[in-house]
Design a protein around this motif. Structure first.
Motif, PDB file in Angstrom:
ATOM      1  N   ALA A   1      -4.700  10.332  -0.276  1.00 19.30           N
ATOM      2  CA  ALA A   1      -5.353  11.442   0.238  1.00 19.30           C
ATOM      3  C   ALA A   1      -5.032  12.652   1.112  1.00 19.30           C
ATOM      4  CB  ALA A   1      -5.761  10.078   1.624  1.00 19.30           C
ATOM      5  N   ALA A   2      -4.833  13.783  -0.373  1.00 17.07           N
ATOM      6  CA  ALA A   2      -3.886  15.375   0.024  1.00 17.07           C
ATOM      7  C   ALA A   2      -5.174  15.404  -0.332  1.00 17.07           C
ATOM      8  CB  ALA A   2      -2.747  15.117   0.140  1.00 17.07           C
ATOM      9  N   LEU A   3      -4.574  16.287  -0.762  1.00 18.96           N
ATOM     10  CA  LEU A   3      -5.892  17.144  -2.076  1.00 18.96           C
ATOM     11  C   LEU A   3      -6.255  16.804  -3.073  1.00 18.96           C
ATOM     12  CD1 LEU A   3      -4.180  20.295  -0.626  1.00 18.96           C
ATOM     13  CD2 LEU A   3      -5.873  19.722   0.066  1.00 18.96           C
ATOM     14  N   GLU A   4      -7.067  17.609  -4.158  1.00 15.41           N
ATOM     15  CA  GLU A   4      -7.801  17.654  -5.252  1.00 15.41           C
ATOM     16  C   GLU A   4      -6.930  17.560  -6.390  1.00 15.41           C
ATOM     17  OE1 GLU A   4      -8.592  21.504  -3.932  1.00 15.41           O
ATOM     18  OE2 GLU A   4      -9.132  19.544  -3.053  1.00 15.41           O
ATOM     19  N   LYS A   5      -6.807  17.328  -7.669  1.00 18.53           N
ATOM     20  CA  LYS A   5      -5.931  17.027  -8.447  1.00 18.53           C
ATOM     21  C   LYS A   5      -4.833  15.970  -8.237  1.00 18.53           C
ATOM     22  CE  LYS A   5      -6.738  20.417 -11.729  1.00 18.53           C
ATOM     23  NZ  LYS A   5      -6.768  21.759 -12.168  1.00 18.53           N
ATOM     24  N   GLN A   6      -4.091  15.479  -7.667  1.00 20.94           N
ATOM     25  CA  GLN A   6      -2.791  15.046  -7.832  1.00 20.94           C
ATOM     26  C   GLN A   6      -2.484  13.697  -9.241  1.00 20.94           C
ATOM     27  OE1 GLN A   6      -1.006  15.693  -4.839  1.00 20.94           O
ATOM     28  NE2 GLN A   6      -2.551  17.906  -5.074  1.00 20.94           N
ATOM     29  N   ILE A   7      -3.684  13.331  -9.199  1.00 25.38           N
ATOM     30  CA  ILE A   7      -3.608  12.228 -10.251  1.00 25.38           C
ATOM     31  C   ILE A   7      -3.931  12.907 -11.284  1.00 25.38           C
ATOM     32  CG2 ILE A   7      -3.679  10.002 -11.423  1.00 25.38           C
ATOM     33  CD1 ILE A   7      -4.286   8.984  -8.605  1.00 25.38           C
ATOM     34  N   THR A   8      -3.146  13.610 -12.480  1.00 21.11           N
ATOM     35  CA  THR A   8      -3.019  14.104 -13.536  1.00 21.11           C
ATOM     36  C   THR A   8      -2.555  13.000 -14.524  1.00 21.11           C
ATOM     37  OG1 THR A   8      -0.953  15.776 -13.953  1.00 21.11           O
ATOM     38  CG2 THR A   8      -2.991  16.018 -12.295  1.00 21.11           C
ATOM     39  N   GLU A   9      -2.699  13.187 -16.200  1.00 16.78           N
ATOM     40  CA  GLU A   9      -2.342  12.898 -16.916  1.00 16.78           C
ATOM     41  C   GLU A   9      -0.572  12.756 -17.537  1.00 16.78           C
ATOM     42  OE1 GLU A   9      -3.370  14.948 -20.860  1.00 16.78           O
ATOM     43  OE2 GLU A   9      -4.268  17.347 -19.792  1.00 16.78           O
ATOM     44  N   GLN A  10      -0.803  13.758 -16.214  1.00 15.70           N
ATOM     45  CA  GLN A  10       1.421  13.588 -16.738  1.00 15.70           C
ATOM     46  C   GLN A  10       1.573  13.087 -15.921  1.00 15.70           C
ATOM     47  OE1 GLN A  10      -0.940  17.020 -16.037  1.00 15.70           O
ATOM     48  NE2 GLN A  10       0.078  17.302 -18.781  1.00 15.70           N
ATOM     49  N   ASN A  11       0.625  11.688 -14.534  1.00 14.35           N
ATOM     50  CA  ASN A  11       1.268  10.841 -13.748  1.00 14.35           C
ATOM     51  C   ASN A  11       0.596   9.856 -13.570  1.00 14.35           C
ATOM     52  OD1 ASN A  11      -0.785  11.628 -12.453  1.00 14.35           O
ATOM     53  ND2 ASN A  11       0.921  12.702 -10.607  1.00 14.35           N
TER      54      ASN A  11
ATOM     55  N   VAL B   1       0.082  -1.504  -0.264  1.00 15.88           N
ATOM     56  CA  VAL B   1      -0.040  -0.627  -0.070  1.00 15.88           C
ATOM     57  C   VAL B   1       0.441   0.795   0.572  1.00 15.88           C
ATOM     58  CG1 VAL B   1      -2.047   1.622   0.990  1.00 15.88           C
ATOM     59  CG2 VAL B   1      -1.654  -1.017   1.579  1.00 15.88           C
ATOM     60  N   ALA B   2       0.659   2.522  -0.539  1.00 15.65           N
ATOM     61  CA  ALA B   2       1.373   3.758  -0.789  1.00 15.65           C
ATOM     62  C   ALA B   2       0.087   4.324  -0.443  1.00 15.65           C
ATOM     63  CB  ALA B   2       2.218   4.008  -2.416  1.00 15.65           C
ATOM     64  N   ILE B   3       0.230   5.310   0.482  1.00 15.30           N
ATOM     65  CA  ILE B   3      -0.492   6.474   0.876  1.00 15.30           C
ATOM     66  C   ILE B   3      -0.246   8.425   0.651  1.00 15.30           C
ATOM     67  CG2 ILE B   3      -1.824   7.183   3.215  1.00 15.30           C
ATOM     68  CD1 ILE B   3      -1.996   4.575   3.545  1.00 15.30           C
ATOM     69  N   GLN B   4      -0.720   8.369   0.361  1.00 19.09           N
ATOM     70  CA  GLN B   4      -0.765  10.405  -0.252  1.00 19.09           C
ATOM     71  C   GLN B   4      -0.929  10.971   0.754  1.00 19.09           C
ATOM     72  OE1 GLN B   4      -2.175  12.438  -2.600  1.00 19.09           O
ATOM     73  NE2 GLN B   4      -0.090  13.889  -3.400  1.00 19.09           N
ATOM     74  N   GLY B   5      -0.767  11.757   1.358  1.00 22.85           N
ATOM     75  CA  GLY B   5      -1.198  12.334   2.816  1.00 22.85           C
ATOM     76  C   GLY B   5      -1.308  11.550   3.968  1.00 22.85           C
ATOM     77  N   PHE B   6      -0.940  11.709   5.286  1.00 24.81           N
ATOM     78  CA  PHE B   6      -0.825  11.614   5.972  1.00 24.81           C
ATOM     79  C   PHE B   6      -1.490  12.192   7.093  1.00 24.81           C
ATOM     80  CE2 PHE B   6       1.221   8.987   9.880  1.00 24.81           C
ATOM     81  CZ  PHE B   6       0.812   7.751   9.250  1.00 24.81           C
ATOM     82  N   GLY B   7      -2.854  12.992   7.110  1.00 24.27           N
ATOM     83  CA  GLY B   7      -2.865  13.455   7.989  1.00 24.27           C
ATOM     84  C   GLY B   7      -5.077  12.502   8.807  1.00 24.27           C
TER      85      GLY B   7
END
Length: 424
Positions: free
Chosen positions: A301-311, A222-228
């Motif tokens: 699990a952070a903010l919007e627009k993190q996964i885009t056509e660039q990544n 598991v990989a998690i973006q955002g640790f709030g």
């Protein structure tokens, strides 16, 4: 006659543009309700308020605040309040729209609302934050009420801010009204299980999706973006069920350990040092490399627009479970679909928080409170049933889960509007 476009956002639609594109994608599946879909691209009401705050040095600072009601056909507006220096009207409108879809997809008797203040809360003292919260609550008080608009915590807000909001509203109306907000401290009518509910819901829906494709949670990476609040609760839930949290990214950096990161230990480190950077039991990783890690579950699990056509093309996960609101753009959705990555959309994946908020609201009305075990059991039942309904629509219509969730939710919202009609 063709409806006039919204004028107050200017040329840059921002997150609101993402939401309206998602609505457009679902229109072909709405049948007789399709002509009403235009209403989903128009918030019911938008309130912009000035929030003057006297600072500790005696000067006065001015902040811009928002409260948006997107749709209230199925019930009072429900949605959080975030404090962030990049809050915009477009973002709050989109978040309110996603709350409409989320509440309807899960079957809660709410419409969608959202609020925010453009502020960096780290630059304010606790006293200044309290005055900011109370003034904002008073300014948006014309919309609030336990049967009208019920705020909740969001980015950079929590139980403390909800206590201030509840007290301010209660003082202004002359009586104690616990049900005007959710996510409150337990002592003020908050619900057991609320703090971890969103992250727990991410795990529940991700596990339900894994069952559908024959993927085992135990031993999965598991990989998690955002640790709030959301990210660390999801990490603990995966860890407790035998999965390996191999990477965590937050605003301070990215850490990686193929053997697994103990999220309980990492949480203690983050509470002491303010972020994951420098965590001694994992290696630092370049931020861009996070997206290409070979994992079974990826949780933005952070903010919007993190996964885009660039990544998006780099992602190697089997399942993306959206803990944040709007983390994936429509273009990225298309790429992930082509790659065979199963996306559990935000409107189902992170609906645990608002579901337990609903439980809290019900408990406040009845002045009768459930045990944490009862809360967690009810939460799992609601989310698994909601996921099952969305999965069935996706299979029947051969559409992605996000589109299926919008079909389920938009049908419920627009059916309510059709039955209510127009007044006058």
């Amino acid at each position: 006659m063709k409806s006039e476009p919204l004028s107050y956002l200017g040329k840059d639609g921002g997150p609101w543009e993402i939401f309206t594109e998602q609505v457009d994608r679902v229109v072909p599946y709405l049948g007789r309700l399709a002509p009403l879909a235009e209403s989903l691209k128009r918030p019911k009401r938008v309130l912009i308020v000035d929030v003057p705050v006297r600072l500790d040095d005696g000067s006065v600072a001015y902040f811009e605040g928002y409260r948006v009601h997107h749709n209230t056909a199925r019930g009072p507006a429900k949605g959080g309040v975030r404090y962030h220096p990049e809050v915009t009207l477009s973002e709050v409108m989109a978040l309110a729209g996603w709350m409409t879809i989320k509440n309807a997809a899960v079957g809660l008797p709410y419409g969608g609302g959202k609020g925010g203040i453009r502020v960096d809360p780290r630059k304010l003292s606790p006293g200044e934050l309290e005055r900011l919260t109370r003034r904002y609550t008073s300014e948006i008080g014309i919309l609030l009420g336990p049967d009208r608009d019920i705020p909740a915590p969001d980015v950079n807000t929590g139980e403390r801010e909800m206590a201030w909001m509840m007290d301010t509203y209660s003082m202004n109306v002359g009586r104690t009204v616990p049900g005007v907000v959710t996510g409150k401290p337990i002592a003020l009518g908050g619900s057991l299980g609320r703090r971890d509910a969103t992250g727990r819901g991410v795990f529940i829906t991700a596990a339900a999706a894994a069952e559908k494709i024959g993927l085992q949670v135990e031993g999965a990476r598991v990989a998690i973006q955002g640790f709030g609040n959301v990210g660390n609760a999801a990490a603990r839930a995966f860890h407790d069920h035998g999965a390996r949290v191999v990477a965590v990214q937050d605003h301070t950096g990215t850490v990686y350990n193929e053997a697994g990161i103990d999220p309980y230990d990492l949480l203690r480190y983050v509470q002491e040092f303010g972020g994951v950077r420098g965590y001694p039991k994992a290696e630092p990783l370049p931020a861009a490399d996070f997206w290409g890690l070979p994992v079974e579950f990826l949780v933005p699990a952070a903010l919007e627009k993190q996964i885009t056509e660039q990544n998006a093309w780099r992602i190697r996960a089997r399942i993306v479970a959206e803990g944040a609101n709007g983390p994936t753009t429509p273009a990225a959705d298309d790429i992930l679909l082509e790659k065979g990555v199963l996306v559990v959309p935000d409107v189902i994946a992170n609906a645990g928080g608002v579901t337990v908020s609903y439980f809290e609201w019900v408990q406040d009305f009845n002045s009768y409170f459930w045990t944490e075990e009862e809360i967690n059991a009810r939460l799992e039942r609601v989310l698994r049933n909601a996921f099952g309904a969305v999965w069935q629509v996706a299979q029947e219509k051969k559409i992605p889960l996000r589109t299926a969730a919008y079909v389920v939710a938009a049908t419920r919202v627009l059916e309510a509007q059709a039955l209510r009609g127009l007044y006058p």
